[in-house]
Design a protein around this motif. Sequence first.
Motif, PDB file in Angstrom:
ATOM      1  N   PRO A 554       0.797  -1.240   0.000  1.00  0.00           N
ATOM      2  CA  PRO A 554       0.000   0.000   0.000  1.00  0.00           C
ATOM      3  C   PRO A 554       0.824   1.281   0.000  1.00  0.00           C
ATOM      4  O   PRO A 554       0.292   2.343  -0.330  1.00  0.00           O
ATOM      5  N   ARG A 555       2.112   1.196   0.352  1.00  0.00           N
ATOM      6  CA  ARG A 555       2.935   2.416   0.405  1.00  0.00           C
ATOM      7  C   ARG A 555       4.104   2.390  -0.567  1.00  0.00           C
ATOM      8  O   ARG A 555       5.001   3.230  -0.486  1.00  0.00           O
ATOM      9  N   LEU A 556       4.121   1.403  -1.454  1.00  0.00           N
ATOM     10  CA  LEU A 556       5.238   1.267  -2.382  1.00  0.00           C
ATOM     11  C   LEU A 556       4.733   1.092  -3.803  1.00  0.00           C
ATOM     12  O   LEU A 556       3.804   0.312  -4.053  1.00  0.00           O
ATOM     13  N   LEU A 557       5.371   1.781  -4.736  1.00  0.00           N
ATOM     14  CA  LEU A 557       5.162   1.536  -6.152  1.00  0.00           C
ATOM     15  C   LEU A 557       6.254   0.592  -6.644  1.00  0.00           C
ATOM     16  O   LEU A 557       7.246   0.350  -5.935  1.00  0.00           O
ATOM     17  N   PRO A 558       6.117   0.030  -7.827  1.00  0.00           N
ATOM     18  CA  PRO A 558       7.156  -0.881  -8.336  1.00  0.00           C
ATOM     19  C   PRO A 558       8.543  -0.247  -8.324  1.00  0.00           C
ATOM     20  O   PRO A 558       8.703   0.955  -8.534  1.00  0.00           O
ATOM     21  N   LEU A 562       8.484   5.416  -3.805  1.00  0.00           N
ATOM     22  CA  LEU A 562       7.469   5.908  -2.896  1.00  0.00           C
ATOM     23  C   LEU A 562       6.261   6.395  -3.689  1.00  0.00           C
ATOM     24  O   LEU A 562       6.351   6.660  -4.891  1.00  0.00           O
ATOM     25  N   ILE A 563       5.134   6.517  -3.000  1.00  0.00           N
ATOM     26  CA  ILE A 563       3.905   6.926  -3.670  1.00  0.00           C
ATOM     27  C   ILE A 563       4.070   8.269  -4.390  1.00  0.00           C
ATOM     28  O   ILE A 563       3.519   8.486  -5.472  1.00  0.00           O
ATOM     29  N   ASN A 564       4.883   9.184  -3.806  1.00  0.00           N
ATOM     30  CA  ASN A 564       5.045  10.500  -4.436  1.00  0.00           C
ATOM     31  C   ASN A 564       5.933  10.469  -5.675  1.00  0.00           C
ATOM     32  O   ASN A 564       6.199  11.509  -6.277  1.00  0.00           O
ATOM     33  N   GLN A 565       6.411   9.275  -6.051  1.00  0.00           N
ATOM     34  CA  GLN A 565       7.210   9.131  -7.267  1.00  0.00           C
ATOM     35  C   GLN A 565       6.379   8.529  -8.400  1.00  0.00           C
ATOM     36  O   GLN A 565       6.925   7.929  -9.324  1.00  0.00           O
ATOM     37  N   ALA A 566       5.073   8.712  -8.341  1.00  0.00           N
ATOM     38  CA  ALA A 566       4.187   8.125  -9.346  1.00  0.00           C
ATOM     39  C   ALA A 566       4.483   8.650 -10.742  1.00  0.00           C
ATOM     40  O   ALA A 566       4.373   7.918 -11.729  1.00  0.00           O
ATOM     41  N   VAL A 567       4.872   9.930 -10.850  1.00  0.00           N
ATOM     42  CA  VAL A 567       5.146  10.509 -12.178  1.00  0.00           C
ATOM     43  C   VAL A 567       6.311   9.789 -12.838  1.00  0.00           C
ATOM     44  O   VAL A 567       6.286   9.510 -14.051  1.00  0.00           O
ATOM     45  N   GLU A 568       7.325   9.459 -12.062  1.00  0.00           N
ATOM     46  CA  GLU A 568       8.477   8.727 -12.603  1.00  0.00           C
ATOM     47  C   GLU A 568       8.040   7.368 -13.142  1.00  0.00           C
ATOM     48  O   GLU A 568       8.486   6.936 -14.204  1.00  0.00           O
ATOM     49  N   LEU A 569       7.141   6.691 -12.410  1.00  0.00           N
ATOM     50  CA  LEU A 569       6.636   5.397 -12.866  1.00  0.00           C
ATOM     51  C   LEU A 569       5.817   5.561 -14.141  1.00  0.00           C
ATOM     52  O   LEU A 569       5.938   4.763 -15.078  1.00  0.00           O
ATOM     53  N   GLU A 570       4.988   6.605 -14.220  1.00  0.00           N
ATOM     54  CA  GLU A 570       4.163   6.833 -15.413  1.00  0.00           C
ATOM     55  C   GLU A 570       5.022   7.084 -16.641  1.00  0.00           C
ATOM     56  O   GLU A 570       4.680   6.667 -17.752  1.00  0.00           O
ATOM     57  N   ASP A 571       6.162   7.745 -16.457  1.00  0.00           N
ATOM     58  CA  ASP A 571       7.073   7.980 -17.583  1.00  0.00           C
ATOM     59  C   ASP A 571       7.632   6.672 -18.132  1.00  0.00           C
ATOM     60  O   ASP A 571       7.910   6.554 -19.334  1.00  0.00           O
ATOM     61  N   LEU A 572       7.806   5.673 -17.250  1.00  0.00           N
ATOM     62  CA  LEU A 572       8.375   4.395 -17.672  1.00  0.00           C
ATOM     63  C   LEU A 572       7.335   3.470 -18.297  1.00  0.00           C
ATOM     64  O   LEU A 572       7.656   2.670 -19.172  1.00  0.00           O
ATOM     65  N   THR A 573       6.082   3.556 -17.837  1.00  0.00           N
ATOM     66  CA  THR A 573       5.054   2.637 -18.328  1.00  0.00           C
ATOM     67  C   THR A 573       4.160   3.259 -19.396  1.00  0.00           C
ATOM     68  O   THR A 573       3.542   2.533 -20.179  1.00  0.00           O
ATOM     69  N   ILE A 578      -2.413   5.837  -9.777  1.00  0.00           N
ATOM     70  CA  ILE A 578      -2.863   6.632  -8.636  1.00  0.00           C
ATOM     71  C   ILE A 578      -1.677   6.925  -7.724  1.00  0.00           C
ATOM     72  O   ILE A 578      -0.742   6.123  -7.624  1.00  0.00           O
ATOM     73  N   SER A 579      -1.670   8.082  -7.078  1.00  0.00           N
ATOM     74  CA  SER A 579      -0.498   8.493  -6.291  1.00  0.00           C
ATOM     75  C   SER A 579      -0.885   8.808  -4.857  1.00  0.00           C
ATOM     76  O   SER A 579      -0.662   9.914  -4.365  1.00  0.00           O
ATOM     77  N   GLU A 580      -1.490   7.849  -4.198  1.00  0.00           N
ATOM     78  CA  GLU A 580      -1.791   8.005  -2.777  1.00  0.00           C
ATOM     79  C   GLU A 580      -1.640   6.663  -2.085  1.00  0.00           C
ATOM     80  O   GLU A 580      -1.807   5.605  -2.698  1.00  0.00           O
ATOM     81  N   ALA A 581      -1.269   6.710  -0.799  1.00  0.00           N
ATOM     82  CA  ALA A 581      -1.105   5.487  -0.017  1.00  0.00           C
ATOM     83  C   ALA A 581      -2.466   4.876   0.276  1.00  0.00           C
ATOM     84  O   ALA A 581      -3.478   5.581   0.370  1.00  0.00           O
ATOM     85  N   GLY A 582      -2.494   3.558   0.406  1.00  0.00           N
ATOM     86  CA  GLY A 582      -3.750   2.874   0.644  1.00  0.00           C
ATOM     87  C   GLY A 582      -3.738   2.044   1.902  1.00  0.00           C
ATOM     88  O   GLY A 582      -2.813   2.106   2.721  1.00  0.00           O
ATOM     89  N   TRP A 583      -4.781   1.258   2.065  1.00  0.00           N
ATOM     90  CA  TRP A 583      -4.869   0.352   3.207  1.00  0.00           C
ATOM     91  C   TRP A 583      -3.976  -0.870   3.002  1.00  0.00           C
ATOM     92  O   TRP A 583      -3.813  -1.367   1.898  1.00  0.00           O
ATOM     93  N   SER A 584      -3.470  -1.367   4.107  1.00  0.00           N
ATOM     94  CA  SER A 584      -2.964  -2.735   4.117  1.00  0.00           C
ATOM     95  C   SER A 584      -4.153  -3.662   4.370  1.00  0.00           C
ATOM     96  O   SER A 584      -5.268  -3.200   4.668  1.00  0.00           O
TER      97      SER A 584
END
Length: 836
Positions: A554-558, A562-573, A578-584
């Motif tokens: 819930p707090r990690l992207l691939p 960190l969740i606030n690095q979602a833009v970096e992930l979107e550039d790669l994929t 979504i860029s917010e932490a979720g439930w475990s």
Amino acid sequence: METLPVSLTVDGRPVRTARHRLLIHVLSELGIRLPTLCHDDRLTPYGGCRMCVVERADASGALVPACSTRIQDGMVILTDSPAVVEARQQQLQLLVLNHRMECPVCERNADCRLQDLVHEIGIPDDILPFDFKPASRDEASPVIIRDPGKCIVCGRCVRLCEEVQGVAALAFLGRGMGTHVATFLDRPLDCEFCGQCVNACPVGALVAQPYASPIPVWQRARVKTTCSFCCCGCEVSVENHQGRLQRVTSAVGGSPNRGKLCVKGWLGLDVVANPERLRAPLVRKDGTLVEVSWEEGLASAADGLRRAAGRGPVMVAGGGRLSCEDGYLLQALAREVLKSPHVDMAPVGGAPALVDGVWEVFDRPRSTAGFDEIRLADLVLVFGSDPSRGHPLVKTELVQAAVQRGVPVIAVSPVAGGLDRHAADVLRPAPGSVSDLLVAVAVRLLALDGPRSRRIEHLPGYDAWRRSIEAFSPESVARATGLTAERIDGLASRLAAARRPVMIMGTGSGVPGNEAAVARVAATLTALCGSDAGLLVLGGRSNVQGLVDVGLHPRLLPGHRLINQAVELEDLTGRATISEAGWSVSDWVKAGPDAASGLLLVGVDPIDLLPRGEDPRRVVEGAGFSVVVDAFRTSTAERADVVLPAAILSEREGTTVGADGIRRPLRRALGPPAGVRSDTVILVELARRMGSSLPTGEALFRELDRVVGWRWRRSQPRRLTPVSPPRAAAGASGFLLDAAPQLFHSGSVTMRSALLQELSPTVAVRINPADARALGVARGEVVAVSSDKGEVLLRARLDRTVLQGTVIVPWVGSRYGASTLFEEGGEVLWVKVRKA
């Protein structure tokens, strides 16, 4: 030991190599293949079968066994002289003399090393003046058939069982021609059933009864794949004929296990043929789950999840059995398609230790040591769950370290384990106090070696950490752990003297204590011990590390973003996420039955997995719409709206990451039942039906390499965090419940293995015989084990290895498992035991 090069001559060829190497290894590098029957690189040199003899022309033509002779300067070796050939033929004749020759009907026909050597080398025609001594087969064991009439007394089974497995269930008896392999008092073989003796036997003297088959080996298909029963990542070879499982073996050259097996990896694959397997999608109609077509099942699941996402949050969770590819697709389906941040893996142990423990100290949520580091260690400290139960490969590495290399192994556990007999020291801290013990050891390390603090004093948070450990006086530590200052000083002194210490932390459901806190302290202690020290975290399921890597958290992207690095992930994929932490999963359960409008559960059964105190049944039933992807009709599947049948174990393709951080292939060795699809196909099809496209095949592999990488680098400490003060141990009341991982069972899949259930029924409680006598309980009688949360009725199994005052109940199944008794995971639980 000297490593200066020496010179020798082999069959007229000058050779230079390192001193003290075994001759057989040098000859192998020269392309000279010697016949052997007793040699095994995992064992100490033996020289028993004498098939590998070579001639030393520099020593009056003496014949020496290459497998146990070390290189000396000036050696002149002949590997194929007339004397060598004659000696091998004569030795082979002696071996055949007392071996029942029934090759055409033998289980090992065309898979027998002795048979191969008879054809390759031949035997003299003259008849020796000895008679064959017949011996009867022992078929009393539920798994392993012993046939002494075929035994050639090579000793591989005896030495493997003692030096590698650490069990010594087999031994040599008798002298001379009367030497034979036997069990204690000639009783039926009753051991850990790891299969290593059968796998190593060069003839048909040891045979696996479940794998006895009339299908010859040349008619079988053999596929090398990675075992996925635990996180060790062992390489196994699965043999099948027309889709039916024939045998599981492992090659000595395979990595990381080097041919070693365990009972789950060897025998547990029979679960794929369980008649209870789901073979068609199920959809709830008029309150009842009914079989439907895949078209209807997928359409119902996709439509229901789409509607649920429109109403509110959808909780998405995957089990630790998922491959890296499936875990990546599942988190993408949650974050990109359902637009839900609530994605997690099942809480089975390992992920909190890596993410909230190791990552708080080091710069990656990964172990800092692997199996090679164990082999190089000069001290090993083991705590948490016992690897001899949950991670047998690690246990064999520790046995070899202790038995073959004399490395001190220190076991820290409030309960008994199979590792105790090989440990140089065993510490019994109070349950749940391991983190306090490790902090106390760090305090003593600093007192013994003040300059050692320079290794960590530059890290952010050092001052706060140093102030927090001032509370760990000898008196407060003794109250918390129950251990004297002398015992803690002894452990600290051993660590201070070690140059390459390795710490091993076992995790899993039922292990008492705060997993993340223990891992944080262990990581700090690792940093304090220096760059050559290492920490190996053993996850509770096969691919915990890989799923952390691909962002099933819930707090990690691939890629550990960190969740606030979602833009970096979107550039790669090239896809929005979504860029917010979720439930475990635990957060979702605690949020209550109305928290999630939808559920997507892949390979996870919260009702049976989570403690009863968290009331998972209530939140599963309270979800607006639920989809379960699983191989069986689990407790959670019974309450789902849609159930989709999935492939498991060796029916899958993909990759998995072991506890050592190495990514290994999963290859399809067995076809799934008709009507069953892989997780990959199911997830991609669900996304397509919801209007999105997820990568598959080569595109998926390339994206994973781009996003995650899995490139090796050494982890570095990055900061320290303060520790909580020690707390006095709570008083004991009743029996301490040991629900940590078990050797024969690791979850809902192994529960459904007929062989594993026969060897170790899960409807059982293991108790010390003295405790059983005090309770008036005999073997096999039903006892009630109860806590404030529930009661289970189990049959008593008397076990002398269980500490008095302790009972062992597997964490499996809501009806008769330990999860029924717990309020929450990680708690120290004392239970009442009575005759039912």
